[in-house]
Design a protein around this motif. Structure first.
Motif, PDB file in Angstrom:
ATOM      1  N   HIS A 311       0.810  -1.218   0.000  1.00 48.82           N
ATOM      2  CA  HIS A 311       0.000   0.000   0.000  1.00 48.82           C
ATOM      3  C   HIS A 311       0.842   1.267   0.000  1.00 48.82           C
ATOM      4  N   ILE A 312       2.116   1.174   0.388  1.00 48.19           N
ATOM      5  CA  ILE A 312       2.946   2.376   0.503  1.00 48.19           C
ATOM      6  C   ILE A 312       4.288   2.128  -0.171  1.00 48.19           C
ATOM      7  N   PHE A 313       4.686   3.071  -1.027  1.00 51.84           N
ATOM      8  CA  PHE A 313       5.979   3.020  -1.691  1.00 51.84           C
ATOM      9  C   PHE A 313       6.762   4.278  -1.319  1.00 51.84           C
ATOM     10  N   ALA A 314       8.019   4.081  -0.947  1.00 50.36           N
ATOM     11  CA  ALA A 314       8.920   5.200  -0.657  1.00 50.36           C
ATOM     12  C   ALA A 314       9.981   5.246  -1.742  1.00 50.36           C
ATOM     13  N   LEU A 315       9.953   6.266  -2.571  1.00 54.78           N
ATOM     14  CA  LEU A 315      10.906   6.408  -3.672  1.00 54.78           C
ATOM     15  C   LEU A 315      12.108   7.200  -3.190  1.00 54.78           C
ATOM     16  N   VAL A 316      13.297   6.590  -3.273  1.00 52.21           N
ATOM     17  CA  VAL A 316      14.535   7.214  -2.806  1.00 52.21           C
ATOM     18  C   VAL A 316      15.468   7.411  -3.990  1.00 52.21           C
ATOM     19  N   ARG A 317      15.999   8.621  -4.121  1.00 51.31           N
ATOM     20  CA  ARG A 317      17.028   8.912  -5.132  1.00 51.31           C
ATOM     21  C   ARG A 317      18.246   9.504  -4.423  1.00 51.31           C
ATOM     22  N   TYR A 318      19.409   9.115  -4.910  1.00 55.12           N
ATOM     23  CA  TYR A 318      20.656   9.625  -4.323  1.00 55.12           C
ATOM     24  C   TYR A 318      21.345  10.554  -5.319  1.00 55.12           C
ATOM     25  N   ASN A 319      21.796  11.709  -4.840  1.00 58.15           N
ATOM     26  CA  ASN A 319      22.499  12.686  -5.669  1.00 58.15           C
ATOM     27  C   ASN A 319      23.959  12.730  -5.231  1.00 58.15           C
ATOM     28  N   LYS A 320      24.860  12.274  -6.117  1.00 63.73           N
ATOM     29  CA  LYS A 320      26.276  12.223  -5.773  1.00 63.73           C
ATOM     30  C   LYS A 320      26.889  13.603  -5.649  1.00 63.73           C
ATOM     31  N   GLN A 321      26.383  14.552  -6.434  1.00 63.21           N
ATOM     32  CA  GLN A 321      27.010  15.868  -6.463  1.00 63.21           C
ATOM     33  C   GLN A 321      26.982  16.551  -5.094  1.00 63.21           C
ATOM     34  N   ASN A 322      25.820  16.520  -4.429  1.00 56.23           N
ATOM     35  CA  ASN A 322      25.745  17.162  -3.107  1.00 56.23           C
ATOM     36  C   ASN A 322      25.558  16.143  -1.987  1.00 56.23           C
ATOM     37  N   ASP A 323      25.761  14.848  -2.307  1.00 56.64           N
ATOM     38  CA  ASP A 323      25.694  13.783  -1.300  1.00 56.64           C
ATOM     39  C   ASP A 323      24.393  13.863  -0.503  1.00 56.64           C
ATOM     40  N   SER A 324      23.265  13.893  -1.225  1.00 56.77           N
ATOM     41  CA  SER A 324      21.960  14.048  -0.567  1.00 56.77           C
ATOM     42  C   SER A 324      20.988  12.995  -1.064  1.00 56.77           C
TER      43      SER A 324
END
Length: 984
Positions: A311-324
């Motif tokens: 029922h719940i999806f958590a979409l995570v993206r990682y940004n290498k440029q600002n380590d966020s």
């Protein structure tokens, strides 16, 4: 004057905004459609999408927060009552059937409220529709019957009267009933998706993850070896490696979490659908999607995953440029709102902050999902089946008159036993307690309950933390209201103006008895209801005139100096209300028995207001008010609230409560409409609070234990649309409040000895603060309350059970619970005034300083000193000074500021580890014994992590504690403060 007016209006504006909220902070429902590489539509679904209040392509700097407070909702240490208050203690259990022949069970215990010397009855009613929990006050002179408890729970008619269950085995069955509320441990799916992958088959077919994915897994938890794992396994095979050899595991705030990682589950080259992986991740309620690629690449949509369970999806993206990390949440449309709302933008540069936020969000999300019809109906059927089965097991004893049940149907709770049966009763209760304590220990060792959260919370600054405002306040408070940073208080000694750190100033003498007041700084007005009965009146004063008297010390006004300040037609009033959102006019509705008198005050723009009202107006503002109309009701109102219409033109309303109902009354026509009818024999009206969701009015209707939220739609053809709405919801307080305060995102209920804090959007419990002899003083802007604290030279305020860390012992005799009174010898009763800044609760800070009417100096709204937390509801059996000392030394030690080790004092011993660690050097993975309930100490910015000791020898741990300045004690404490159990 201009500066004073502007500073005051900031406070006034903040007070008005506290009743405004928006569900948009929790996302909006969208129809999401997924397609394959050829553009063909695969699936569609309606999901609530949360990506922060701003768009995804925001220009805000990463890590810029619009404040949001991170809390576990309905935490187990507040909701698992039977385990916390009943199990292992002398209590009573009853069985009966209601008028519809449905069986029910009732459990009652007399206990100390979190070791604050506040005896209370905790009661749980088990029915097929769910459990109902309430607290009832204890009186040494008045006994409490089962009938009165059931009546408080709105159960007055019975098919069969309740009988008491004597058999100790009933504790096992009731614990099983409580466990139906949901698991305390969680399993979350983690699915790795490469850039450009649009189907679940492609995502599940990834054999390995990238370097950034491995870093994300390391952030989530520890890599553990499954074979031989004795902790929470989340459905994975820990014997034959059929579900992989390793997995990711962590403990967060006492909850064990097992992650089903797609790249760690078995992979099959022949099976393109990867059924073994889908079997676990597809049956998880919550799944984390870690997606590679740039923000501009095609984004994940929940409809890409073929699962009827997730029922719940958590979409995570990682940004290498600002380590966020960037977070986005998708919730199936039927899932109720849950927090915390995402910050704007939803970008986290602090990795530990991101981990804590995401885990709280996912735990709250799974709990919310269990309230959807899909799960709640199944849980209700299971609960009904268990209750009926248990009732049938007891039925033969009802007919045979077996000693298992006693016909003590409406007996007093915890009665004194007759002398003839005293020994027999003592033996029965000793066995009852022994079995309960053994069951409690077994449940704790198995890991079916959360660990005590005291180690991770006493250093965390919460929004509801209070500041000491005035110490040793000797007067009885009738009512009060804030004036800038000061407090205008009506007491038995007259009307006083109090400021923090300054002596109080008397404004009116005790001949003027004010029962209700409002300080309106922006309008330069003080409105008050004085006296009682036929002599009561509404008085209006100009604040500038009152302040002038204070500054010049000209005079202390008496009742006889206020004759020119009386509003006409208000004689004999018993209640009044004003509109909180001041638009073009101030409206006052005065209740005189069953008549409502509408009075208004016209005013112009701010500049005109200052020049005419503050500079040249007469001392009394009575002439500025005008009588509009009179409205007749069927009964005198008990509660009254003004509700602003969307236009303010003939659509303003008055919410009144009387008899067994809440009605809406049109201010222009006087017509009344039924808003809510109360279906109980006795009604204790508490409040009707007007809140405004995106500008549209709603009402929180509070009575007895219940709080109802009703959406109030605009008038249509002269009538308000009072009808059920999808936005309406209700919840129950654990104790009957005498006052309720709304400060978005929180709603606070004040009882005689506690503050119960919930969320406005869903009614979920966040925290319960125990405050002895609590009295709410004022709440229009900042919240002020008075509490009595017992100042004792001894830190030993815990019960006998808490002082002992030895295994549970069989009591030698039955003892009725004893509660020491606050006025013991050596203790000094102390009445203090405390303040909870509204800016802390609503998450906004006042940028400009407020001016106190007592002195010309500028006083800032928040200070870093003098912060005094509310009494904590879970303690370590330590005094506050001991806790502060240990926390301070540990912080310094973590920062490398101490060369000497922490002394092994008695206080430090109380924080000593009672858990054992086992490691397998051959496998290089950490394992846990059956008693391995790990929870790391956490202090201000050092959130709990998964570091596991490599030593299994408790003596080695103790020696390391003494010799190494970089090590600090781990902790294993059972769910609640009364029971600190040494598992060695």
């Amino acid at each position: 004057l201009m500066k004073r007016f502007y500073s005051s209006s900031v406070s006034e504006d903040l007070g008005c905004r506290r009743g405004e909220f928006s569900r948009k902070h929790y996302g909006s429902v969208e129809l999401l459609i997924s397609s394959d590489a050829d553009g063909a539509i695969q699936r569609a679904g309606r999901f609530r999408v949360e990506n922060g209040s701003s768009g995804e392509n925001t220009d805000c700097a990463p890590g810029t927060w619009h404040r949001t407070d991170v809390h576990l909702e309905n935490p187990e240490y507040h909701t698992r009552w039977y385990f916390k208050y009943f199990l292992g203690k002398v209590h009573q259990n009853y069985i009966g059937t209601d008028a519809e022949k449905n069986p029910f069970f009732l459990s009652v215990v007399l206990s100390d409220q979190n070791n604050q010397r506040i005896p209370q009855y905790h009661s749980i009613l088990w029915r097929k529709t769910g459990t109902q929990k309430i607290c009832l006050p204890y009186s040494p002179t008045k006994t409490l019957s089962v009938k009165s408890i059931l009546s408080a729970m709105s159960l007055d008619k019975f098919e069969k009267s309740p009988r008491e269950i004597f058999h100790p085995e009933i504790q096992k069955d009731l614990l099983v009933l409580e466990e139906q509320e949901g698991s305390v441990n969680f399993k979350f799916g983690v699915l790795y998706a490469k850039d450009g992958q649009l189907t679940d088959d492609e995502m599940f077919s990834n054999e390995t993850g990238s370097e950034s994915f491995q870093g994300f897994l390391h952030l989530l938890g520890d890599t553990i070896t499954l074979k031989g794992w004795s902790g929470y396994r989340g459905g994975l095979d820990t014997k034959n490696d059929t579900t992989g050899t390793c997995s990711i595991y962590t403990v967060f705030q006492g909850h064990e979490i097992m992650f089903h990682v797609s790249t760690m589950l078995p992979y099959s080259r022949e099976n393109k659908q990867q059924v073994e992986r889908k079997r676990h991740i597809g049956n998880d309620i919550v799944t984390i999607i870690f997606q590679e690629g740039e923000e501009s690449s095609p984004a994940f949509k929940p409809s890409m995953i073929r699962s009827h369970f997730t029922h719940i999806f958590a979409l995570v993206r990682y940004n290498k440029q600002n380590d966020s990390y960037r977070l986005k949440i998708f919730s199936e449309e039927s899932v109720p709102l849950f927090g915390p709302p995402l910050p704007s933008p939803p970008v986290f540069t602090n990795h530990q902050e991101f981990r804590d936020f995401m885990l709280v969000k996912l735990i709250n999300g799974e709990k919310a999902t269990l309230e959807t019809p899909t799960f709640s109906q199944k849980r209700q059927r299971t609960l009904d089946m268990l209750i009926r089965s248990l009732y049938q097991d007891m039925t033969p004893d009802l007919h045979k008159g077996n000693s298992m049940l006693n016909r003590r149907s409406f007996s007093d709770v915890l009665p004194e036993s007759p002398k003839s049966t005293r020994k027999k009763e003592e033996a029965r209760q000793a066995e009852f307690v022994r079995l309960g304590q053994a069951l409690k220990l077994k449940t704790t060792v198995k890991g079916d309950t959360t660990a005590n959260l005291a180690t991770t919370s006493f250093c965390k600054k919460e929004p509801w933390e209070s500041q000491s405002f005035c110490s040793n306040f000797p007067h009885e408070v009738v009512c009060a209201d804030s004036w800038g940073q000061s407090l205008l208080v009506s007491t038995d000694a007259g009307i006083l103006l109090i400021d923090d750190g300054q002596p109080s100033v008397q404004v009116f003498d005790k001949t003027l008895q004010i029962k209700q007041m409002n300080v309106l700084e922006a309008l330069d007005l003080l409105i008050a209801r004085t006296d009682k009965g036929k002599d009561s009146r509404i008085l209006v004063f100009r604040l500038s005139a009152v302040q002038k008297d204070i500054e010049t010390k000209k005079m202390i006004r008496s009742k006889y100096d206020c004759r020119e300040n009386k509003l006409e037609r208000t004689k004999g009033c018993h209640l009044y209300a004003i509109n909180t959102h001041h638009g073009s006019e101030l409206r006052i509705v005065v209740a005189i028995r069953n008549k409502l008198l509408l009075v208004t005050k016209k005013y112009n723009s701010h500049n005109t207001l200052i020049s005419t009202s503050l500079l040249s107006s007469p001392e009394s503002p009575v002439e500025e008010f005008q009588y509009i109309r009179e409205i007749c009701l069927s009964d005198p109102p008990v509660v009254m609230t003004l509700v602003d219409g969307p236009t303010g033109d003939s659509d303003n309303m008055i919410c009144v409560a009387y008899r067994h109902q809440f009605d809406l009354v049109n201010e222009s026509t006087g017509e009344s409409y039924r808003l809510h009818h109360v279906e109980t024999n006795r009604v204790n009206f508490v409040a009707a609070i007007d809140v405004y969701e995106d500008g549209e009015a709603g009402l929180l209707l509070c009575y007895n234990y219940v709080c109802q939220y009703r959406k109030v739609y605009p008038f249509s053809g002269g009538s308000p649309l009072v009808q059920p709405s999808a936005y309406d919801f209700h919840f129950s307080w654990n104790q009957v409040p005498y006052a309720v305060v709304c400060a978005f995102p929180y709603v606070l209920a004040f009882t005689t000895d506690s503050i119960e804090i919930r969320l406005v959007v869903n009614g979920n419990l966040v925290h319960t603060a125990v405050v002895p002899e609590l009295q709410l003083v004022a709440s229009r802007s900042d919240i002020y309350f008075k509490a009595t604290a017992a100042v004792s030279g001894s830190s030993d305020s815990s019960s006998k059970e808490m002082d002992s860390k030895s295994p549970p012992q069989t009591p030698t005799a039955y003892e009725k619970p004893e509660f020491p009174l606050p006025s013991l010898e050596g203790e000094v009763p102390c009445k203090n005034l405390y303040k909870i800044p509204l800016s802390n609760l609503v998450g906004r800070s006042i940028e400009r300083p407020l001016k106190s009417p007592l002195a010309p100096k500028v006083i800032t709204t928040t200070t870093s000193s003098g912060i005094t937390s509310l009494p904590v509801t879970h303690s370590l059996s330590l005094s506050r000074m001991e806790i502060k000392e240990i926390a301070s030394r540990t912080r310094k030690e973590l920062l490398g500021l101490l060369d000497e080790p922490i002394p092994k004092t008695e206080s430090a011993q109380k924080l000593k580890t009672v858990s054992r660690r086992q490691s397998d050097p051959k496998q290089g993975a950490v394992r846990s014994s059956s008693s391995d309930r790990i929870i790391s100490s956490s202090f201000e910015g050092y959130s709990e992590r998964r570091h596991l000791s490599t030593s299994s020898d408790p003596d080695t741990l103790a020696n390391r504690e003494e010799s190494s300045p970089s090590s600090y004690p781990f902790q294993l404490i059972s769910l609640y403060d009364e029971d600190i159990i040494d598992l060695k």
